[in-house]
Design an enzyme around this catalytic site. Structure first.
Site, PDB file in Angstrom:
ATOM      1  N   ASP A 139      -2.223  -1.048   2.854  1.00  0.00           N
ATOM      2  CA  ASP A 139      -1.259  -0.035   2.430  1.00  0.00           C
ATOM      3  C   ASP A 139       0.168  -0.556   2.509  1.00  0.00           C
ATOM      4  O   ASP A 139       0.690  -0.807   3.597  1.00  0.00           O
ATOM      5  CB  ASP A 139      -1.413   1.207   3.313  1.00  0.00           C
ATOM      6  CG  ASP A 139      -0.540   2.368   2.855  1.00  0.00           C
ATOM      7  OD1 ASP A 139      -0.025   2.317   1.719  1.00  0.00           O
ATOM      8  OD2 ASP A 139      -0.396   3.335   3.632  1.00  0.00           O
ATOM      9  N   ASP A 199       3.287   0.678  -4.855  1.00  0.00           N
ATOM     10  CA  ASP A 199       2.469   1.199  -3.761  1.00  0.00           C
ATOM     11  C   ASP A 199       0.984   0.942  -3.982  1.00  0.00           C
ATOM     12  O   ASP A 199       0.393   1.460  -4.930  1.00  0.00           O
ATOM     13  CB  ASP A 199       2.712   2.701  -3.619  1.00  0.00           C
ATOM     14  CG  ASP A 199       1.958   3.327  -2.466  1.00  0.00           C
ATOM     15  OD1 ASP A 199       1.809   2.664  -1.428  1.00  0.00           O
ATOM     16  OD2 ASP A 199       1.522   4.479  -2.601  1.00  0.00           O
TER      17      ASP A 199
END
Length: 394
Positions: free
Chosen positions: A86, A266
């Site tokens: 992440d 992201d």
């Protein structure tokens, strides 16, 4: 639906640590892909106002929809955990499914730790422990959150956060102004890698289980991209500046979809999300309609044949999502609650109009077409084209 990833052993190339990552679809629960991504975007914008402890608590928990996970060892001897990779967070934690196993290297700091991600959360206790990436490449005394409670993480064990260091501030309950060195920081400080750089390679796939990516610590893997890597500085616009944020504009053919503005790159988001006014322009330009089952835009075969490139203008460079790069893999339609015969677009609304300081999210469906480099030392992100940039696979 939950998409997750497992990893194979790492390899060292000079001072590089390379960790393959793969994607698998979990169909143990019904997931709304769009709802998950929009909830995450809302949480990212809210947390950008301060620390992760300020995430909006009213957002419904939604199981991880599409995630990209690496196999990481913790302890000595190591227990292997499948952790979501992440870029939108920076703590590393375990225990969502596979329990944390204490060994001789486990040290309880007695610090409560908690994070809410918008689409899920965890709370527990901070430990320091040895982390192993593959065969023998270790980080000593790495901060590890050990979950006593977690929600929204189906069939993954936690998160390995590779975002900016400041994202860890506020995650230790009793030390809200303390930052925690990330996995990348410690690899550098312990002389395992020579640069605080993480590179990500994803490849488009139509399989529900596939090793389709690579995470490289310490530099770049020249076998994964074509030509040169073009860098752009991190944005100073808030709240995108809190993350891996950049400035870009978007056009569809000759139509301006989004004027230059700030947003983020992201790995924790699957779709490409853009400001609501930009989304309306894109929908009108493509002629797409909203699909009731998935919430995604849907087009006909005739409209697909007429699709134009969606161009992302970053600095002086343009990165084009060709028509095939704008659609969800049709072989995977049913796993997101769709119809096998439909064509769904991967571009959708972030939920707020432009001018909010975080007006787009370039998620996995963008990153699978371009090699990406997250360079902490030089405060920049790089992109390069790959053999999959224009691949017709979806």
């Amino acid at each position: 639906l939950a998409l997750s990833i497992t990893a194979s052993p790492v390899q060292i190339r000079d001072t590089l640590i390379t960790l393959p990552i793969s994607r698998r679809i979990n169909i143990s629960s019904t997931i709304n892909l769009l709802q998950h991504d929009q909830s995450r975007a809302t949480a990212l914008k809210t947390a950008g106002g301060g620390t992760f402890s300020r995430y909006a608590g009213s957002i419904a928990v939604i199981n991880v929809a599409v995630s990209y996970v690496a196999a990481v060892g913790v302890g000595s001897p190591a227990t292997t955990y499948n952790l979501v990779v992440d870029t939108g967070s920076s703590n590393t934690w375990v225990g969502a499914n596979t329990p944390y196993v204490k060994t001789s290297t486990s040290v309880n700091t007695d610090q409560p730790v908690s994070i809410s991600y918008g689409s899920g959360s965890f709370s527990g206790t901070e430990y320091t422990d040895t982390v192993t990436l593959g065969n023998g490449f270790t980080i000593t005394k790495q901060s590890i959150g050990v979950a006593s409670n977690s929600t929204g993480f189906t069939d993954v064990d936690g998160i390995m956060g590779i975002g900016p260091l400041d994202l860890t501030e506020g995650t230790l309950t009793n030390a809200p102004h303390t930052t925690i060195p990330t996995v990348t920081d410690n690899l550098y400080s312990q002389d395992t890698i020579s640069q605080i750089v993480v590179s990500v390679s994803f490849e488009p796939t139509t399989s529900k289980t596939d090793t389709n990516g690579e995470l490289t610590f310490g530099g770049t893997d020249s076998t994964k991209y074509i030509g040169d890597i073009a860098y752009t500085p991190l944005t100073t616009t808030h709240p995108a500046s809190y993350y891996w944020g950049i400035s870009e504009s978007i056009t569809y053919g000759t139509t301006i979809i989004l004027s230059e503005t700030a947003g983020i790159v992201d790995t924790g988001t699957t779709l490409v999300l853009i400001a609501s006014d930009a989304f309306s322009t894109y929908q009108s330009a493509t002629g797409a309609i909203e699909d009731e089952s998935t919430g995604l835009l849907r087009i006909t075969s005739t409209q697909y044949s007429a699709l134009k490139n969606l161009d992302f203008h970053v600095g002086i460079n343009t990165y084009a999502l060709a028509p095939n790069g704008q659609i969800w893999p049709r072989a995977l339609n049913t796993y997101i609650g769709g119809s096998a015969s439909y064509i769904y677009l991967v571009v959708n609304s972030i939920g707020t109009p432009s001018g909010q300081g975080l007006d787009f999210v370039n998620g996995y469906t963008f990153l699978e077409r371009f090699y990406s480099v997250f360079d902490t030392a030089n405060s920049r992100i790089g992109f390069a084209r790959t053999t999959y940039t224009t691949a017709i696979i979806n």
